[in-house]
Design a protein around this motif. Structure first.
Motif, PDB file in Angstrom:
ATOM      1  N   ARG A 282      -6.938 -64.300 -84.920  1.00  0.00           N
ATOM      2  CA  ARG A 282      -7.490 -62.979 -85.258  1.00  0.00           C
ATOM      3  C   ARG A 282      -6.705 -61.880 -84.566  1.00  0.00           C
ATOM      4  NH1 ARG A 282     -11.879 -59.416 -83.607  1.00  0.00           N
ATOM      5  NH2 ARG A 282     -12.325 -60.691 -81.770  1.00  0.00           N
TER       6      ARG A 282
ATOM      7  N   SER B  49     -14.084 -59.997 -95.515  1.00  0.00           N
ATOM      8  CA  SER B  49     -12.699 -59.523 -95.643  1.00  0.00           C
ATOM      9  C   SER B  49     -11.999 -60.169 -96.823  1.00  0.00           C
ATOM     10  CB  SER B  49     -11.919 -59.813 -94.359  1.00  0.00           C
ATOM     11  OG  SER B  49     -12.465 -59.106 -93.283  1.00  0.00           O
ATOM     12  N   ALA B  50     -12.355 -61.438 -97.080  1.00  0.00           N
ATOM     13  CA  ALA B  50     -11.730 -62.144 -98.203  1.00  0.00           C
ATOM     14  C   ALA B  50     -12.421 -61.852 -99.522  1.00  0.00           C
ATOM     15  CB  ALA B  50     -11.759 -63.642 -97.934  1.00  0.00           C
TER      16      ALA B  50
ATOM     17  N   ARG C  95      -4.280 -63.263 -88.525  1.00  0.00           N
ATOM     18  CA  ARG C  95      -3.986 -64.458 -89.318  1.00  0.00           C
ATOM     19  C   ARG C  95      -5.192 -65.374 -89.465  1.00  0.00           C
ATOM     20  NH1 ARG C  95      -1.369 -68.101 -87.571  1.00  0.00           N
ATOM     21  NH2 ARG C  95      -1.242 -67.702 -85.327  1.00  0.00           N
TER      22      ARG C  95
ATOM     23  N   THR D  98      -8.667 -66.975 -90.803  1.00  0.00           N
ATOM     24  CA  THR D  98      -9.214 -67.163 -92.149  1.00  0.00           C
ATOM     25  C   THR D  98     -10.655 -67.651 -92.032  1.00  0.00           C
ATOM     26  OG1 THR D  98      -8.545 -69.481 -92.283  1.00  0.00           O
ATOM     27  CG2 THR D  98      -6.918 -67.825 -92.983  1.00  0.00           C
ATOM     28  N   ALA D  99     -11.336 -67.617 -93.188  1.00  0.00           N
ATOM     29  CA  ALA D  99     -12.698 -68.126 -93.218  1.00  0.00           C
ATOM     30  C   ALA D  99     -12.731 -69.605 -92.855  1.00  0.00           C
ATOM     31  CB  ALA D  99     -13.314 -67.896 -94.591  1.00  0.00           C
TER      32      ALA D  99
ATOM     33  N   ALA E  83     -14.953 -62.709 -91.738  1.00  0.00           N
ATOM     34  CA  ALA E  83     -13.843 -63.297 -92.498  1.00  0.00           C
ATOM     35  C   ALA E  83     -14.205 -63.447 -93.970  1.00  0.00           C
ATOM     36  CB  ALA E  83     -13.474 -64.652 -91.905  1.00  0.00           C
ATOM     37  N   LEU E  84     -15.436 -63.862 -94.273  1.00  0.00           N
ATOM     38  CA  LEU E  84     -15.866 -64.000 -95.668  1.00  0.00           C
ATOM     39  C   LEU E  84     -15.854 -62.648 -96.374  1.00  0.00           C
ATOM     40  CD1 LEU E  84     -18.857 -66.497 -95.245  1.00  0.00           C
ATOM     41  CD2 LEU E  84     -16.675 -66.963 -96.392  1.00  0.00           C
TER      42      LEU E  84
ATOM     43  N   ALA F  46     -15.353 -62.878-100.409  1.00  0.00           N
ATOM     44  CA  ALA F  46     -15.949 -64.125-100.882  1.00  0.00           C
ATOM     45  C   ALA F  46     -17.378 -64.259-100.378  1.00  0.00           C
ATOM     46  CB  ALA F  46     -15.123 -65.313-100.396  1.00  0.00           C
TER      47      ALA F  46
END
Length: 1018
Positions: free
Chosen positions: A841, A880-881, A845, A847-848, A877-878, A883
């Motif tokens: 982070r 940000s993506a 870099r 990720t979920a 993270a979710l 999702a």
């Protein structure tokens, strides 16, 4: 017999002091409401302290309080250990025999060290916590005694108090928290010079807001006139008032003396010398009365009538007439119990004693000693030995004084009065050369010391040596807290051993010096241990050899953990078995168990420590059993088994609390606080840490407790409190003893405080310094949180231009340190995953998938705070993506509920900010509009299997995984998996939330909500 013959020299009217008396009576009223009170009354000699306390005690008695008075006794250069407390408690024992017996029930042997009437004192144990145990028992006894009645305890003449009395008084002032008790102490302020031993205590008490200080000034002219009118029963002539006021300078006792001198015809020629003023009334008495006064002056504060008769050499009629004259002149008074006589004012006694010729003083002391030796009923049994030692010493008879002083040192040790024991042993060392050889050769170590010669000779047949006294004095200095004095004594002993080579004795003294230098903050004690190891190398097994090996292995475990220490510890076990020293063997086995656990063999290590705990408890070796509890709870927490650690800590507290081992209890409670913090039981953790801080007698357990409170404050977002607690922990630990188990957690706290205050440069500096110093074997439990805190600080600062420079180097350093750390159990594997995700982070870099791994690793571990933090980052993270907003919303709600429950303001604010940005709510979803149909099981909505419902029912009843396994005939591991699945399906972070949800939604038919009566048969 002579109580009615006094002539009046004191005023029947209580003059002045109305404000001071109001303070005392106000304290009495507050105490009657259950709030204990502590007061100090100071003033110069003769200013009226005793009269004020007498008026207060009369008022207290009128209000129904039980009063007891004890005075400090001046005998030679040292007072009797605990003399004022013994006297006061003896008075309470006579007034409230049944109540005092009930208050002391179960601890009579220990409390007999202060009040011998309670029974025989046990032979031991003797250690650095012995005195604290006695003090704690005394405080609890007084609290129980004052539970149903108001109790007033007055200790007079604190300027003469022995060290043990001063320490006990300070302890009571610090720790009394309940009971209807008023504790008052008086002292002579003009005697407390810059080097007086009472001065540090007064300074300490000044800092306590719970202690009220009353300073009595001298009388003004109007008050002197009122005093004279009371004494003369008529208004005095103004010229006489002027004369008395000028010459007394307002001192109430000097006013009385001037009036008495005038009444005796001494109107002229009176010098301004205090000594002459006090002696002028003595010199007009008959010679027999003067002789009796000189004898009483050397007998201490009080002299029993039978003893006085034996010493005076007068017929009984002559003695009675002499006493009648002294009492009639208002110089002597009968004691309250009618058994003896005392001076009405100590200043007169001191003046008469100072006026004795040297030979005269020695002759009087000899006669006292000879009388007490001829008839042991002439003095109280608990005082006789100390008084004999003093009288023989001042009789200038080394042959008699040496064994008497040694016997007195044993009596002081039995009372845990180690400071008094030390002074007596030093006096014995001074007498050693002057005593005849045949006297020295008749003395045996077994009679006078607990530290027997380590050379293997029989202590019952070998003669006592000067080195034995120095060894005993060294230990007495350590037990009494005078470590500097212990270092000087041990240095003297080692100098003697240079001339008389004895490697075992020298090794013993070097080992003792290791403890002492660590205690005073000079060093970590390794140089002294190394010298001891070199001295015993190649020698046959012995108790000293085993002790040296145990000390070396223990030092290595704490300062330089590594496999090599196991060999030393196992050799210590072997040597201890060879010489039959089971206590040393058990202590060495604890060290072996810790080292095995740290080295990757936890089951064997824990089994060894449990075996020691059980054996030590069976043998009654509570200090060793307590140490086993300290190390076991620490190792269980290191293995992620926090619930087991808490359960064992509770049993350990019960064990050591009963033995009043204050430092040991503080360590166990500190470890309990650490595990409660991990489990998310933060209020309980704070309570345990505060208690540890309160009862800890030594710096290290207090420092550990302060660090626990700093961790709590940091997690809650209370940065100022965290910084203050961190500073307190640093001050307690000092800089001399850099144990990794203390150093690394403090570095982690420093990183956290610096990060919270936005000082990224300080975060990097602190982390780099900690990594440079290294993370020894077994310290991964402290290293992972530090690395995680530093990585989180880097991630939180991402995007700040000032923080970008140096980030790559900082992360490379952190990752390099992480590669060298082990993660042997799930909790540290979860930390490692958390660290990797935070480092990613920091570089944008993460990720979920990274955070899913962290959340999944933490979910079964009962670490709600860490789990809430991981869910925060996973939701972030979710989102940000782009999702699964529904999953992110659920994660935010779960994390927010945990933050609310824990009281973590910072995490709560971070979650609220993320929810606001994402336009999500952290509030829990609304309850179902209507209950499910009667034929519908509400647990179906959560997908709970039949087995999971059985497990949830047991979870809701408060059962542990081990208990669930026993109930359902499954393994604890399977039970743990079921619990983890249930928490995930219910969307909660811990067992408590699962139980609350099950009750609220009535997921399980027949499950009784809290507060409702259970159905029959449940």
């Amino acid at each position: 017999m002579l109580g009615g013959v006094e002539t009046r020299s004191s005023s029947p009217v209580f003059v002045g002091r109305a404000d001071e008396l109001a303070v005392l009576t106000g304290a009495l009223a507050r105490a009657a409401g259950g709030e204990p009170q502590a007061l100090l009354i100071g003033g110069e000699a003769g200013v009226g302290k005793t009269r004020l306390t007498e008026e207060f005690l009369d008022e207290a008695a009128r209000r129904g309080a039980v009063v007891a008075v004890g005075g400090c006794v001046e005998i030679g250069a040292e007072g009797l250990p605990f003399a004022p407390f013994s006297t006061a408690l003896r008075s309470l024992h006579r007034a409230l025999p049944g109540e005092l017996a009930a208050a002391a029930a179960g601890q009579e042997g220990e409390l007999a060290r202060i009040l011998p009437e309670l029974g025989e004192t046990p032979r031991g144990p003797h250690d650095e916590e012995s005195t604290a145990r006695l003090f704690e028992l005394t405080a609890r006894m007084l609290e129980r005694l004052a539970g149903e009645r108001t109790l007033v305890l007055v200790l007079e003449d604190l300027h003469w108090a022995d060290t043990s009395t001063r320490h006990l008084l300070a302890y009571l002032f610090r720790t009394l928290a309940g009971g209807r008790l008023v504790l008052v102490a008086t002292y002579r302020a003009d005697d407390v010079h810059r080097r007086h031993p009472l001065r540090p205590l007064l300074a300490e008490l000044d800092r306590m807001r719970t202690v009220q200080r009353i300073e009595l000034p001298r009388f003004n002219r109007a008050e002197v006139r009122r005093q004279l009118a009371g004494i003369l029963a008529a208004q005095p002539d103004e010229a006489f008032v002027d004369s008395v006021f000028d010459r007394s300078d307002g001192n109430a006792f000097f006013v009385e003396e001037l009036v008495a001198s005038r009444a005796n015809g001494c109107r002229t020629g009176l010098t301004e010398s205090l000594r002459d003023l006090l002696l002028v009334r003595v010199e007009v008495l008959p010679e027999a009365a003067q002789r009796v006064l000189r004898i009483v002056a050397e007998g201490g504060s009080t002299v029993e009538y039978p003893l006085l008769r034996a010493v005076a050499g007068l017929t009984e009629d002559e003695l009675i007439e002499a006493l009648r004259a002294a009492v009639g002149a208002n110089i002597l008074a009968a004691t309250p119990d009618g058994d003896g006589y005392r001076f009405r004012h100590s200043l007169v006694r001191e003046a008469i004693s100072d006026d004795l010729l040297p030979g005269e003083r020695a002759r009087v002391n000899r006669r006292y000693a000879e009388a007490m030796e001829a008839d042991d009923t002439l003095a109280r049994a608990d005082e006789r030995v100390i008084r004999l030692a003093s009288h023989w010493y001042y009789a200038n008879d080394p042959a008699k004084a040496l064994p008497a002083v040694l016997a007195a040192s044993v009596a002081a040790r039995r009372r845990h009065a180690y400071s008094e024991q030390l002074r007596l042993l030093e006096r014995a060392v001074d007498l050693w050369d002057a005593a005849p050889p045949e006297v020295r050769e008749s003395l045996r170590p077994a009679d006078y010391t607990d530290i027997y010669p380590p050379c293997g000779c029989d202590p019952a047949s070998a003669p006592l040596q000067r080195l034995d006294l120095l060894a005993e004095a060294t230990v007495a200095a350590r037990y009494g807290g005078d470590r500097e004095r212990g270092l000087k004594i041990s240095k003297t002993a080692l100098r003697l051993l240079e001339e008389d080579e004895d490697p075992l004795r020298a090794a013993w003294f070097w080992t003792e010096r290791s403890r002492l230098v660590a205690g005073v903050g000079r060093s970590d004690g390794w140089d002294e241990i190394a010298k001891a190891r070199k001295l015993v190398q190649g020698l046959p097994p012995s108790q000293v050899h085993a002790e040296v090996l145990v000390r070396a292995a223990g030092w290595g475990m704490l300062h330089d953990p590594g496999p090599g220490n196991i060999t030393a510890a196992e050799r210590a076990v072997e040597y201890a078995r060879m010489v039959g020293a089971e206590d040393i063997e058990l202590s060495a086995r604890i060290t072996v168990g810790c080292l095995l656990t740290d080295s990757g063999d936890p089951e064997r290590g824990l089994a060894e420590m449990h075996a020691v705990r059980e054996r030590a408890t069976e043998l009654g070796l509570v200090p060793i059993a307590g140490r086993a509890h300290i190390n076991l709870t620490s190792q269980l927490e290191s293995l992620g088994r926090s619930r087991e650690a808490v359960e064992l800590a509770e049993r350990g507290v019960e064990l050591v609390q009963a033995a009043r081992m204050m430092d040991t209890e503080a360590w166990v409670r500190g470890n309990m606080a650490e595990s409660l913090y991990s489990l998310g039981r933060w209020e309980e953790a704070a309570e345990a840490a505060h208690r540890a801080l309160l009862i800890g007698q030594s710096a290290a357990p207090r420092g550990s407790a302060a660090a626990r409170l700093a961790h709590l404050a940091l997690a809650r977002g209370e940065l100022a409190e965290a910084a203050a607690r961190l500073a307190d922990a640093h001050a307690q630990f000092g800089t001399h003893d850099n144990q990794p188990q203390h150093r690394i957690p403090l570095s982690r706290l420093a990183v956290g405080v610096a990060a919270g205050e936005g000082r990224l440069a300080d975060v990097r500096t602190e982390a780099a310094a900690a990594i440079t110093r290294g993370f020894p074997l077994g310290q991964h439990r402290y290293a992972w949180p530090l690395l995680l805190a530093a990585a989180s600080a880097e991630a939180d600062a991402r995007g700040l231009p000032a923080a970008d420079a140096g980030r790559a180097d900082a992360l490379a350093l952190l990752r390099g340190a992480a590669r060298n750390l082990i993660a042997p159990v799930p909790v540290w594997a979860a930390y490692a995953a958390f660290f990797r995700a935070e480092a990613a982070r920091a570089e944008a870099r993460d990720t979920a998938a990274d955070w899913t791994e962290v959340e999944s690793a933490l979910r079964p571990l009962d670490r709600p705070y860490l789990l809430a933090r991981a869910r925060h980052r996973l939701a972030e993270a979710l989102l940000s993506a782009g999702a699964d907003r529904e999953a992110a919303a659920l994660l935010l709600r779960q994390a927010h509920a945990t933050a609310e429950r824990l009281g973590s303001r910072r995490l709560r604010e971070d979650l609220a900010l993320l929810a606001q940005r994402a336009r999500l709510s952290t509030a829990p979803p609304p309850a179902p509009a209507a209950p499910p149909a009667a034929d519908t099981d509400p647990a179906d909505a959560f997908g709970l299997t039949s087995r999971e419902r059985d497990v949830l029912r047991l979870v809701a009843a408060g059962n542990t995984n081990r208990r669930i396994a026993e109930e359902l005939f499954i393994s604890p591991k399977t039970a743990s998996v079921h619990v983890s699945n249930i928490l995930a399906k219910l969307g909660v972070s811990g067992r408590g939330e699962a139980a609350a949800l099950a009750h609220r939604l009535r997921l399980l038919p027949g499950l009784t909500p809290p507060g409702e009566p259970a159905p029959r048969g449940v």
